[in-house]
Design a protein around this motif. Structure first.
Motif, short mmCIF file in Angstrom:
data_model
loop_
_atom_site.label_atom_id
_atom_site.label_comp_id
_atom_site.label_asym_id
_atom_site.label_seq_id
_atom_site.Cartn_x
_atom_site.Cartn_y
_atom_site.Cartn_z
N VAL A 198 0.83 -1.21 0.00
CA VAL A 198 0.00 0.00 0.00
C VAL A 198 0.86 1.26 0.00
CG1 VAL A 198 -0.31 0.25 2.51
CG2 VAL A 198 -2.12 0.99 0.93
N ASN A 199 2.04 1.18 0.64
CA ASN A 199 2.96 2.32 0.62
C ASN A 199 3.37 2.65 -0.81
OD1 ASN A 199 6.03 3.22 0.55
ND2 ASN A 199 5.20 3.94 2.50
N ASN A 200 3.70 1.62 -1.59
CA ASN A 200 4.05 1.83 -3.00
C ASN A 200 2.90 2.45 -3.76
OD1 ASN A 200 6.16 -1.12 -3.69
ND2 ASN A 200 6.52 0.66 -2.40
N LEU A 201 1.70 1.90 -3.59
CA LEU A 201 0.57 2.34 -4.39
C LEU A 201 0.17 3.79 -4.09
CD1 LEU A 201 -1.59 -0.90 -4.23
CD2 LEU A 201 -0.35 -0.02 -6.21
N LEU A 202 0.46 4.28 -2.89
CA LEU A 202 0.09 5.65 -2.54
C LEU A 202 1.26 6.63 -2.63
CD1 LEU A 202 -2.29 5.00 0.51
CD2 LEU A 202 -2.91 5.75 -1.80
N ASP A 203 2.44 6.12 -2.88
CA ASP A 203 3.63 6.98 -3.01
C ASP A 203 3.54 7.77 -4.32
OD1 ASP A 203 6.20 8.04 -3.39
OD2 ASP A 203 7.15 6.37 -2.35
N PRO A 204 3.69 9.10 -4.28
CA PRO A 204 3.66 9.90 -5.52
C PRO A 204 4.68 9.43 -6.55
CG PRO A 204 3.52 11.34 -3.60
CD PRO A 204 3.80 9.96 -3.08
N GLN A 205 5.78 8.83 -6.11
CA GLN A 205 6.77 8.33 -7.06
C GLN A 205 6.25 7.15 -7.88
OE1 GLN A 205 10.96 8.07 -6.00
NE2 GLN A 205 10.48 8.89 -3.98
N PHE A 206 5.12 6.55 -7.43
CA PHE A 206 4.54 5.41 -8.13
C PHE A 206 3.29 5.80 -8.91
CE2 PHE A 206 7.30 3.42 -5.17
CZ PHE A 206 7.60 2.17 -5.66
N GLU A 207 3.05 7.09 -9.06
CA GLU A 207 1.84 7.51 -9.77
C GLU A 207 1.81 6.96 -11.20
OE1 GLU A 207 -0.33 11.65 -11.16
OE2 GLU A 207 0.72 11.59 -9.24
N GLN A 247 13.05 2.04 -12.57
CA GLN A 247 14.39 2.64 -12.58
C GLN A 247 14.60 3.53 -11.36
OE1 GLN A 247 14.33 4.50 -16.47
NE2 GLN A 247 15.23 2.71 -17.47
N ARG A 248 13.54 4.23 -10.94
CA ARG A 248 13.65 5.08 -9.74
C ARG A 248 13.68 4.25 -8.47
NH1 ARG A 248 9.75 8.35 -12.43
NH2 ARG A 248 8.10 7.42 -11.15
N ARG A 249 12.86 3.17 -8.43
CA ARG A 249 12.74 2.37 -7.22
C ARG A 249 12.84 0.89 -7.58
NH1 ARG A 249 9.62 5.21 -3.34
NH2 ARG A 249 9.74 3.33 -2.06
N PRO A 250 14.05 0.38 -7.79
CA PRO A 250 14.21 -1.01 -8.24
C PRO A 250 13.70 -2.02 -7.22
CG PRO A 250 16.25 0.26 -8.48
CD PRO A 250 15.34 1.09 -7.65
N GLY A 251 13.11 -3.09 -7.73
CA GLY A 251 12.74 -4.24 -6.89
C GLY A 251 11.57 -4.04 -5.97
N THR A 252 10.73 -3.04 -6.21
CA THR A 252 9.62 -2.78 -5.30
C THR A 252 8.49 -3.78 -5.49
OG1 THR A 252 8.78 -1.16 -6.87
CG2 THR A 252 10.09 -0.33 -5.05
N VAL A 253 7.72 -3.99 -4.41
CA VAL A 253 6.70 -5.02 -4.41
C VAL A 253 5.58 -4.73 -5.40
CG1 VAL A 253 5.46 -3.98 -2.46
CG2 VAL A 253 5.17 -6.42 -2.97
N ALA A 254 5.20 -3.47 -5.58
CA ALA A 254 4.09 -3.15 -6.49
C ALA A 254 4.45 -3.47 -7.94
CB ALA A 254 3.70 -1.69 -6.34
N VAL A 255 5.70 -3.20 -8.32
CA VAL A 255 6.13 -3.52 -9.68
C VAL A 255 6.21 -5.03 -9.87
CG1 VAL A 255 8.04 -3.36 -11.33
CG2 VAL A 255 7.35 -1.33 -10.02
N GLN A 287 13.95 -5.91 -19.80
CA GLN A 287 14.67 -4.94 -18.98
C GLN A 287 14.00 -4.76 -17.62
OE1 GLN A 287 13.90 -1.46 -17.97
NE2 GLN A 287 15.86 -1.52 -16.89
N VAL A 288 12.67 -4.66 -17.63
CA VAL A 288 11.96 -4.35 -16.39
C VAL A 288 11.51 -5.61 -15.64
CG1 VAL A 288 9.60 -4.19 -17.32
CG2 VAL A 288 10.31 -2.70 -15.43
N ASP A 289 11.45 -6.75 -16.34
CA ASP A 289 11.00 -8.00 -15.74
C ASP A 289 11.92 -9.16 -16.14
OD1 ASP A 289 9.40 -9.86 -14.37
OD2 ASP A 289 8.09 -10.15 -16.11
N PRO A 290 13.20 -9.09 -15.80
CA PRO A 290 14.14 -10.13 -16.23
C PRO A 290 13.82 -11.51 -15.67
CG PRO A 290 15.15 -8.67 -14.60
CD PRO A 290 13.85 -8.04 -14.99
N THR A 291 13.11 -11.57 -14.56
CA THR A 291 12.76 -12.86 -13.96
C THR A 291 11.98 -13.74 -14.94
OG1 THR A 291 12.66 -11.85 -11.77
CG2 THR A 291 11.55 -13.97 -12.04
N ASN A 292 11.16 -13.11 -15.76
CA ASN A 292 10.32 -13.86 -16.69
C ASN A 292 10.83 -13.80 -18.13
OD1 ASN A 292 8.10 -14.88 -14.98
ND2 ASN A 292 7.71 -12.71 -14.61
N ARG A 293 12.13 -13.62 -18.29
CA ARG A 293 12.72 -13.50 -19.62
C ARG A 293 12.34 -14.68 -20.53
NH1 ARG A 293 17.17 -11.09 -22.23
NH2 ARG A 293 17.62 -9.87 -20.35
#
Length: 302
Positions: A198-207, A247-255, A287-293
């Motif tokens: 929820v922190n990610n979803l409400l953070d302005p950096q995640f708009e 790129q701003r917040r690598p590895g975050t749960v919302a992404v 680039q953004v989802d290498p886990t599922n390459r």
């Protein structure tokens, strides 16, 4: 009110003929195979009680017709009962919504909560009371109810889930204010818990991520039957927005949660795209989802 319902003037004419319903149509499954107890009825009662609160609570003031209820699932795997009435569990929360003009259901939220711990007293009903902490189980369920509603609303209108997501955050704050916070409610070393979701979803950096939710669903998947090339262009734009967040917040749960829900769908959506769109999709996704390459590699071979 959800945009799908239509304008108030028209709605008022048909109001006597319509049946309004709660927001969620939630399937609840409680798996207790890992727990050794004599009387297993408590787990059936638990499942019934959780289903009751999720499906029969009016969480918002929005009007939903029965067929508009948000489809969601809670798969609760009880791992242990350290003491009578206290349970440790893993829970997968999944919600979906239909896509325009098709019978296809797209997953909006897919999240695994590995810190789902709660007290439960058999035969005691679960009731949600706004702005009130009653129990950890009620808090957990209401938190996810509002998160599901918020993300669903975001998919139909840009940033449309703000009120519901704020309510999820309010529940988190109530738990902490009540001194009842357990693992998952706080900003500890586990960055894949409900606090950070929820922190990610409400953070302005995640708009941009939330805006991408709308762009991907309403102007992407919902447009696929009518104009598939434009739909894919909008989905690519949504991916570029998510890329900037990552790129701003690598590895975050919302992404991560987005791609856990969408990786297979994305690979299929671009499988019949133009060569140029396939190339763009492949470069963005790897680039953004290498886990599922591995899921995206076939885009270059078709």
């Amino acid at each position: 009110m959800r945009a799908k319902i239509g304008i108030i003037a028209v709605l008022s004419l048909w109001l006597p003929l319509l049946t309004w319903a709660q927001e969620l149509r939630c399937e609840v499954v409680v798996n207790s195979e890992q727990v050794q107890v004599t009387d297993r009825q408590i787990f059936q009662d638990m499942q019934n009680a959780i289903s009751e609160i999720m499906n029969n609570t009016r969480w918002t003031n929005d009007l939903y017709q029965n067929e508009e209820r948000i489809r969601c699932k809670l798969f609760i795997t009880v791992k242990g009962m350290p003491r009578i009435g206290f349970f440790e569990a893993n829970t997968q929360i999944v919600s979906s919504r239909p896509t325009y003009g098709t019978g296809y259901e797209t997953t909006v939220l897919s999240f695994v909560d590995t810190r789902f711990t709660f007290d439960y007293t058999q035969a005691q009903p679960l009731q949600y009371a706004p702005n009130t902490y009653t129990s950890n189980l009620t808090a957990l369920l209401s938190f996810y109810a509002y998160t599901i509603i918020g993300m669903d609303n975001d998919s139909f209108s840009r940033m449309g889930g703000a009120a519901a997501l704020s309510e999820a955050n309010n529940i988190l704050n109530l738990v902490n204010s009540a001194g009842a916070a357990s693992e998952g409610w706080t900003s500890n070393t586990d960055t894949r818990n409900r606090y950070w979701l929820v922190n990610n979803l409400l953070d302005p950096q995640f708009e941009q991520l939330r805006a991408a939710n709308y762009l991907y669903h309403r102007q992407g998947l919902d447009l696929m039957i009518q104009d598939p090339e434009k739909a894919r262009q909008n989905m690519l734009e949504a991916l570029r927005n998510i890329q900037q967040v990552a790129q701003r917040r690598p590895g975050t749960v919302a992404v991560r949660s987005f791609f856990e829900a969408k990786s297979t769908e994305l690979a299929n959506a671009f499988a019949t795209a133009t060569p140029a769109q396939k190339q763009q999709a492949y470069e963005l996704l790897t680039q953004v989802d290498p886990t599922n390459r591995a899921k995206y590699e076939p885009l270059l071979k078709r």
